[in-house]
Scaffold this active site. Structure first.
Site, mmCIF file in Angstrom:
data_model
loop_
_atom_site.group_PDB
_atom_site.id
_atom_site.type_symbol
_atom_site.label_atom_id
_atom_site.label_comp_id
_atom_site.label_asym_id
_atom_site.label_seq_id
_atom_site.Cartn_x
_atom_site.Cartn_y
_atom_site.Cartn_z
ATOM 1 C CB SER A 89 12.795 43.600 13.023
ATOM 2 O OG SER A 89 11.539 43.237 13.420
ATOM 3 C CE LYS B 244 10.352 41.005 10.028
ATOM 4 N NZ LYS B 244 11.455 41.449 10.570
#
Length: 306
Positions: free
Chosen positions: A88, A158
């Protein structure tokens, strides 16, 4: 009797054998002359003053204990290693990379900032379908002292896009905007990805004390956009943030510092947020001034007339 008396006197007249002095006796026993006694006394004193060093094997358990305590303190308060479990965050981070996370600055009140790559605990419901691997005893121990990433904790990594008080949005085929400012994401977004075509969002305001996060591989990241139905509406509480990932430490050929992209330092990004936050107050002040002036004029006029 005279002979006996003479004999008695003759015994007293002979010189008596006196015991030698303690020093002399001591010297005789050693078979050394007195001049060497001082040097021997000093050498024996030095040897008694110096302790015989302990063997390495006796010191080893103590050294290991100190090393483990230091490692545990470093993991708890300074730096911890984390493993990247997914794609990701490509191409910034690859699956299997090991990153070092700064855990010190949050202890001094530091909060996540835009553009930083952060590790945070699952806010709840983000990793429900992800099964954590079952580590062995050695892995558990190494994870406990911080020498190996934890396999049991449900943590995510993230990039922070917006912080508390910011307004963030991304329309289909459009860029991500923070406080009305367009982010230039070419330097970190995965090649070929769009900013948000798979899941447009906003505009929405990030609550104070929370952050809005997105993966760099936008079309392969279940980030804040996909959890807006949960408590927090996709945002993550600052208290859930473990720390900022500052460097890729492993493998060696991928060593790199994780700096903040320049687009988050663009002029007016913070000012826009401050202006939007201050707008209600400014409008209220603008409305209050004429009212105050009108009231003062009326009071002044009333006194003059009286």
């Amino acid at each position: 009797m005279g002979d006996l008396a003479v004999g008695a006197r003759s015994e007293r007249d002979e010189p008596e054998e006196r015991p030698e002095s303690p020093a002399a006796v001591s010297d005789d026993v050693r078979g050394e002359d007195p001049s060497s006694s001082d040097s021997n006394d000093n050498s024996s004193g030095d040897s008694a003053g110096r302790k015989k060093p302990r063997s390495f094997w006796k010191e080893l358990p103590l050294l290991i204990g100190i090393a483990l305590v230091l490692a545990l303190l470093i993991k708890t308060f300074l730096v911890q290693a984390f493993s990247i479990p997914s794609d990701s965050m490509q191409n910034t981070l690859q699956r299997g990379d090991r990153v070092l996370v700064d855990k010190l600055t949050p202890w001094f009140g530091s909060e996540p900032e835009r553009g930083e790559v952060v590790v945070f605990h699952d806010p709840g419901g983000w990793l429900e379908t992800t099964e954590a691997p079952d580590p062995n005893v050695v892995q558990k121990f190494l994870s406990f002292i911080g020498l190996m990433p934890s396999a049991e904790e449900k943590d995510l990594i993230k990039r922070v896009i917006a912080v508390g008080g910011d307004t963030v949005e991304c329309k289909k085929n459009g860029p991500v905007k923070v406080n009305g400012k367009v982010l230039d994401e070419k330097s970190y977004i995965f090649p070929g990805d769009t900013p948000c075509n798979d899941e447009p969002f906003g505009p929405l305001k990030v609550p104070d004390g929370r952050i809005w996060v997105m993966g760099d591989h936008r079309q392969n990241s279940l980030d804040s956009r996909y959890h807006q139905e949960l408590p927090g509406h996709g945002t993550v509480a600052n208290d859930e943030v473990v720390g900022r990932a500052v460097v890729v430490a492993w493998p060696v050929n991928r060593w790199a510092a994780l700096s903040v992209p320049a687009t988050f330092d663009q002029q007016g990004l913070n000012a826009a947020g401050v202006a939007m936050t201050a707008a209600p107050g400014a409008l209220g002040l603008a409305g209050a001034v004429p009212l105050v002036l009108w009231r003062r004029r009326r009071l002044t006029g009333g006194r003059t007339a009286g």
